[in-house]
Design a protein around this motif. Structure first.
Motif, short mmCIF file in Angstrom:
data_model
loop_
_atom_site.label_atom_id
_atom_site.label_comp_id
_atom_site.label_asym_id
_atom_site.label_seq_id
_atom_site.Cartn_x
_atom_site.Cartn_y
_atom_site.Cartn_z
N THR A 111 21.27 -5.40 60.08
CA THR A 111 19.89 -4.77 59.56
C THR A 111 18.61 -5.10 60.55
O THR A 111 17.86 -4.05 60.83
N GLN A 123 27.19 -1.55 55.97
CA GLN A 123 27.78 -2.88 56.42
C GLN A 123 27.66 -2.89 57.90
O GLN A 123 27.29 -2.00 58.76
N THR A 124 27.75 -4.32 58.41
CA THR A 124 27.87 -4.70 59.82
C THR A 124 28.30 -3.63 60.57
O THR A 124 28.12 -3.25 61.71
N GLU A 125 29.65 -3.47 60.09
CA GLU A 125 30.83 -2.53 60.72
C GLU A 125 30.37 -0.97 60.81
O GLU A 125 30.86 -0.46 61.71
N ARG A 174 31.87 -6.69 46.45
CA ARG A 174 32.96 -6.68 47.32
C ARG A 174 34.22 -7.01 46.78
O ARG A 174 34.57 -7.61 45.46
N THR A 214 30.22 -11.26 62.42
CA THR A 214 30.25 -11.11 60.81
C THR A 214 31.23 -11.87 60.13
O THR A 214 32.15 -11.98 60.68
N GLY A 238 21.85 -11.93 50.39
CA GLY A 238 22.18 -10.64 51.10
C GLY A 238 22.68 -11.20 52.67
O GLY A 238 23.16 -10.40 53.25
N GLY A 287 21.68 -4.71 51.36
CA GLY A 287 22.37 -5.81 51.50
C GLY A 287 23.28 -6.20 50.39
O GLY A 287 24.19 -6.97 50.54
N GLU A 288 22.86 -5.82 49.14
CA GLU A 288 23.31 -6.20 47.75
C GLU A 288 23.09 -5.30 46.71
O GLU A 288 22.06 -4.40 46.99
N PRO A 289 23.89 -5.24 45.70
CA PRO A 289 23.47 -4.21 44.59
C PRO A 289 22.12 -4.64 44.02
O PRO A 289 21.74 -5.84 43.95
N ARG A 337 26.12 -12.59 54.61
CA ARG A 337 27.22 -12.58 54.39
C ARG A 337 28.26 -13.71 54.82
O ARG A 337 28.02 -14.32 56.12
N ASP A 395 18.02 3.22 48.11
CA ASP A 395 18.90 2.00 48.01
C ASP A 395 19.85 2.23 49.07
O ASP A 395 21.01 3.16 48.90
N TRP A 429 23.02 1.84 51.42
CA TRP A 429 24.51 1.03 51.62
C TRP A 429 24.99 1.15 52.85
O TRP A 429 25.00 2.19 53.40
N LYS A 449 28.00 -12.82 49.33
CA LYS A 449 26.73 -12.40 49.61
C LYS A 449 25.45 -13.16 49.08
O LYS A 449 25.13 -13.08 47.91
N SER A 485 15.94 -0.83 50.29
CA SER A 485 16.53 -1.99 49.62
C SER A 485 17.98 -2.04 50.36
O SER A 485 18.56 -0.89 50.60
N THR A 503 23.46 3.96 44.65
CA THR A 503 22.89 4.12 46.15
C THR A 503 22.61 5.51 46.43
O THR A 503 21.72 5.84 47.22
C1 WTA Z 1 26.88 -5.03 50.67
C2 WTA Z 1 24.47 -5.21 55.58
C3 WTA Z 1 25.39 -2.85 47.26
C4 WTA Z 1 28.26 -4.51 50.49
C5 WTA Z 1 23.82 -3.92 55.96
C6 WTA Z 1 28.76 -4.37 51.98
C7 WTA Z 1 25.53 -3.33 49.44
C8 WTA Z 1 28.01 -5.52 52.44
C9 WTA Z 1 24.26 -2.66 49.67
C10 WTA Z 1 27.66 -5.41 54.00
C11 WTA Z 1 23.72 -1.90 48.74
C12 WTA Z 1 25.12 -3.61 51.51
N1 WTA Z 1 24.08 -2.00 47.55
N2 WTA Z 1 25.74 -3.46 48.15
N3 WTA Z 1 22.66 -1.11 49.03
N4 WTA Z 1 24.34 -2.58 50.98
N5 WTA Z 1 25.76 -3.99 50.52
O1 WTA Z 1 27.59 -6.58 56.78
O2 WTA Z 1 29.24 -5.24 49.58
O3 WTA Z 1 25.61 -7.84 56.15
O4 WTA Z 1 30.04 -4.21 52.00
O5 WTA Z 1 25.59 -5.60 56.00
O6 WTA Z 1 26.85 -5.83 51.79
O7 WTA Z 1 27.06 -6.63 54.36
P1 WTA Z 1 26.50 -6.86 55.81
#
Ligand code: WTA
Length: 668
Positions: free
Chosen positions: A300, A404-406, A506, A253, A515, A376-378, A517, A400, A402, A512, A374, A426
C-alpha cells in the motif's frame, strides 16, 4: 447502502456505471486505451500475451515510470513542477515539517540516482531500502526506478534477521538506511539493525541518511553518508529506458511457508494500474491533499504513498510516526493542519480511533475531507459506520478497497462517483477486471454463496509476474488450485445480488495483524529457532482492535531446563518471555504475540501434522470479543464441547486437547 452525494458526483472522473459494461466488452482494449494516455518511449507491439501461467502486458513497450511522474507527466511538466509533490510530517511535534515540490523532488531523485551510479549500481541490480517514513525513502525508490535498478524495500520495523533473509534472497549489493528514526518519542537505532542484518549478505555499500541525533559507527570502506554521496552530483540523470516487462521492484510478502516470497512487479503494467486506480478510485484532482497512512515497507505504501499520487501529479503526505502519538488525536491534527482531502487507512486504525472515543475528536470538523478509504482487512459494519459518521460526517464516501501485495494496485472497490457504498462490502471489481467465486470443484457460485475468490484472464496489468527465483512457488501458490489460467487469491468471498463483493477472509494460513501480513509458518519457524523450544503452533484469533492477534502454543525442550529450574515457579514465565523476545528478534515488534501458552504437546495427526484448526476452535469468538467481566460470567463458554471441536479421531494424541483446554480455562 449509500450513493454518492451530488458534490462528489459532479467532480468525479467517473460518474456513469456504463463504464463497467464498456470495459467488459473488451478488457484488453480497455486497458490498451488507458495505457495509451501515459508516456511511452516506444509503443508496445502486443497488448496482452498469455502463456499460462505467465502473461505480459504491453509487450515491447518502452517506458520509465519516473519520466511519467516528472518531465513527461500526463498533466504537463510546466503545470505541476512548482506544486508540492510531497509533504513530510515528523513524529516530533517540535520538529519542522518539510515539503518538496515536483521540481525539487525531481532534482533530489536525479542526484540520488547519479550517486547510485557512482557506487556502481547498474540496471537490474537490486538495491535494499531500509528506511523510515522520510522523504529520502521516496527519493531512494524513485532513484532506483530512474536508473532501472530494482528496489526492494524492507519495512523499517522489521528485525535484522528479517532484513537479512530479504537481502540474501535478492543478492542486493547496496543498502540505503538511516542512523535512526522516532517511534513514540524514542529513537530507534536503525543503523545498528542494518549492520546486524547485512552480516552474511552480499551488501558492499551502505548509504546512511542522517535523520536523528544518535551517533552511529560508520565502517570506512563500506558506509557512506547520504549527503556526502549526493553532494556533488548533477541535477539531471537520464532515465533508463525500460522494457514494459522489466522488473520495477521486488517486495516480500508472507506466503504458505516459513520463508517470505519476493513478488515481482513489472514496469509497464504496474505503472498503468497505479495511475488509473488512483485516479478513478481516489479521484485525484489538482487541489487534493492525499494521505495514505501505510508505510512504504508494504505494498500500500509503494503504490499509494508513492507511485500513484505522483503519477497523478497530486500532493501527498507521509508521516513518520504513530497515528496516536503523542496524543490519540495526532492523526486528526494532521488532517486539519494540512487540509487533507482524501484519507486512506486500515480498519485497525479506525477501530483504534473509535476506542479512544468520539469525544476526543469532537473539536475537529474534518471539513476538508471528501473521500475516505479502507484497506488491508475486512472492515466490519460498526467500524464502517463510525468512520462514515464521525470522520466523514456522512458526507464522504467510504471506499473499501480490496487488493493484495500480488495485485500491485486496488482491484475491487466502489468508484466514488458511481457507488454504491455498502458497509462491509468492498464493491465491484475495477472496470475491465473479471472475477468469480468458485466452489471447491471450480464451479461458479451464485450470489450469496461463499467460495474462493479468483481472477480470470486478462487479469489486470499490475498482477505479479513471478516470485523471485522461485517459479515453482509462483505456479503452486496462484495457478494450481483452479488451473493455470485462473489466479487464485486465497480469499473467501461472496457477492450480493448486485454483484457487490464481500471479502470473508483468508483461506490459507495467512494471519492479518493490524493489517500486516504474516503466516503461521514463518512465525513458527522464527520461534523454533530458540534453543529452548522443541516445537510450536501459531494461530490467529479474532481481536477487537487489530482484526487478528497472534497466539502461540509452545512445547519447551525439558532437557535444557535443569532440575533446579524446573522447580522454580518462574520458569514457565521465563520461557514464555523468551518466545516473545525470539519472535521480536526474528521478525520484529509488530509480530509480538498476544498470548503464549506452554503446553506439553500439540494436537497432531498420526502422520505428525499439527492440527492448528483444533487449537483455533478452542477460542470461541465470544470469549475473545467479550469483555473481561462478560468472560468471567460466562465461564461456561470455555466448556468447549466436543461438537465444537470437531472430529478428534484422526488425532494421534486426543488427550492433549483436554489438557490444553484446562490451561486455557485457567488463563481466562
Ligand atoms: C486482505 C494489502 C478485506 C485480504 C493491500 C488479502 C482485505 C490480503 C482488504 C492481502 C479489504 C486486503 N477487505 N480484506 N478491503 N484488503 N485484504 O498482501 O485477505 O498485505 O488477501 O495487501 O489482505 O494483504 P497484503
Amino acid at each position: 447502502m449509500y450513493f454518492p452525494t451530488k458534490e462528489i458526483k459532479n467532480s468525479a472522473w467517473v460518474k456513469d456505471k456504463k463504464i463497467y459494461k464498456q470495459a467488459e466488452k473488451n478488457p484488453i482494449k480497455f486497458w490498451e486505451d488507458l495505457a495509451g494516455k501515459l508516456f511511452w518511449h516506444k509503443k508496445w507491439r502486443k497488448t496482452f500475451l498469455h502463456k499460462p501461467p505467465y502473461f505480459q502486458w504491453f509487450v515491447g513497450g518502452k517506458i520509465n515510470i519516473t519520466s511519467n511522474i516528472f518531465e513527461n507527466n500526463f498533466l504537463g511538466w510546466e503545470k505541476i513542477k512548482n506544486k508540492n509533490a510531497l509533504i513530510w510530517e515528523p513524529e516530533l511535534v517540535e520538529e519542522q515539517s518539510k515539503t518538496l515540490t515536483y521540481n525539487e523532488l525531481f532534482r533530489e531523485m536525479n542526484r540520488a540516482a547519479n550517486g547510485l551510479i557512482k557506487l556502481g549500481v547498474k540496471k537490474e541490480d537490486r538495491v535494499g531500502i531500509y528506511l523510515p517514513m522520510i522523504p529520502e525513502a521516496i527519493i531512494s525508490i524513485l532513484a532506483c526506478a530512474r536508473i532501472g535498478a530494482i528496489h526492494t524495500v524492507v519495512f523499517s520495523a522489521f528485525s535484522p534477521s528479517a532484513l537479512k533473509v530479504r537481502l540474501q534472497d535478492t543478492d542486493a549489493k547496496v543498502l540505503i538506511t538511516s542512523n535512526g528514526y522516532y517511534r513514540k518519542g524514542k529513537i530507534i537505532d536503525l543503523k545498528k539493525n542494518a549492520d546486524d542484518g547485512i552480516k552474511g549478505t552480499k551488501v558492499k555499500k551502505v548509504i546512511v541518511v542522517k535523520h536523528t541525533d544518535n551517533k552511529v559507527k560508520m565502517k570506512k570502506t563500506r558506509d557512506i553518508w547520504w549527503n556526502d554521496l549526493i553532494k556533488n552530483q548533477s541535477d539531471y540523470c537520464k532515465p533508463a529506458i525500460m522494457d514494459s516487462g522489466d522488473t520495477l521492484f521486488i517486495l516480500y510478502t508472507s506466503g504458505s511457508t516459513g520463508r517470505p516470497k519476493g513478488t515481482i512487479q513489472s514496469c509497464g503494467g504496474y505503472m498503468v494500474q497505479a495511475y488509473w486506480t488512483g485516479k478513478w478510485i481516489f479521484d485525484f484532482h489538482q487541489d487534493d491533499i492525499f494521505w495514505s497512512t501505510a508505510d512504504l515497507g508494504w505494498i500500500t505504501g509503494h503504490t499509494y504513498s508513492c507511485y500513484s499520487p505522483l503519477l497523478n501529479g497530486t500532493t501527498f503526505l507521509i508521516y513518520e510516526g504513530s497515528l496516536d502519538w503523542p496524543k490519540p488525536d495526532r492523526w486528526a491534527q494532521i488532517i486539519e493542519k494540512y487540509g487533507v482531502t482524501i484519507f486512506y487507512t486500515a480498519p485497525t486504525a479506525v477501530r483504534m480511533f473509535e476506542k479512544f472515543g468520539a469525544k476526543i475528536f469532537k473539536k475537529y470538523n474534518f471539513a476538508t475531507l471528501r473521500i475516505l478509504g479502507s484497506v488491508g482487512e475486512p472492515i466490519d459494519e460498526s467500524a464502517w459506520q463510525w468512520y462514515f459518521e464521525k470522520i466523514g460526517k456522512k458526507r464522504c464516501p467510504i471506499l473499501d478497497t480490496w487488493w493484495q501485495t500480488e495485485t500491485g494496485g486496488i482491484l475491487i472497490s466502489s468508484l466514488p462517483g458511481v457507488g454504491p457504498f455498502k458497509p462491509s462490502f468492498t464493491g465491484l471489481p475495477f472496470p475491465g477486471l473479471k472475477t468469480d467465486i468458485l466452489d471447491e470443484k471450480g464451479k461458479s457460485l451464485p450470489s450469496n454463496k461463499q467460495g474462493n475468490l479468483v481472477i480470470l484472464p486478462p487479469f489486470a496489468p499490475g498482477l505479479l509476474s513471478g516470485i523471485y527465483k522461485n517459479p515453482k512457488k509462483y505456479l503452486k501458490t496462484y495457478w494450481s488450485q483452479c488451473g493455470k489460467k485462473i489466479y487464485y487469491t486465497s480469499d473467501a468471498a461472496y457477492k450480493d445480488k448486485n454483484g457487490l463483493i464481500r471479502i470473508v477472509g483468508r483461506t490459507d494460513d495467512v494471519i492479518k495483524v493490524a493489517g500486516h501480513r504474516f503466516t503461521t509458518g514463518e512465525l513458527e519457524a522464527a520461534i523454533n529457532l530458540h534453543p529452548n523450544i522443541r516445537e510450536c503452533a501459531v494461530i490467529g484469533i479474532p481481536d477487537k482492535i487489530k482484526g487478528e492477534a497472534i497466539v502461540v502454543f509452545a512445547v519447551s525442550k525439558s532437557e535444557n531446563v535443569s532440575l533446579k529450574e524446573k522447580r522454580s515457579p518462574n520458569i514457565k514465565e521465563q520461557i514464555k518471555k523468551q518466545v516473545i523476545i525470539q519472535i521480536r528478534k526474528e521478525i520484529g515488534p509488530i509480530a509480538t504475540p498476544k498470548q503464549v501458552y506452554l503446553v506439553r504437546d500439540l494436537p497432531k495427526t498420526r502422520s505428525g501434522k499439527i492440527m492448528r484448526r483444533i487449537l483455533k476452535r478452542l477460542f470461541t469468538p465470544l470469549e475473545i470479543a467479550g469483555t473481561e467481566k462478560k468472560r468471567k460470567k460466562n465461564k461456561s463458554l470455555t466448556g468447549f464441547t466436543k461438537e465444537k471441536l470437531g472430529d478428534l479421531s484422526t488425532l494421534a494424541n486426543p488427550e492433549i486437547v483436554e489438557k490444553i483446554q484446562r490451561i486455557l480455562k485457567k488463563s481466562l
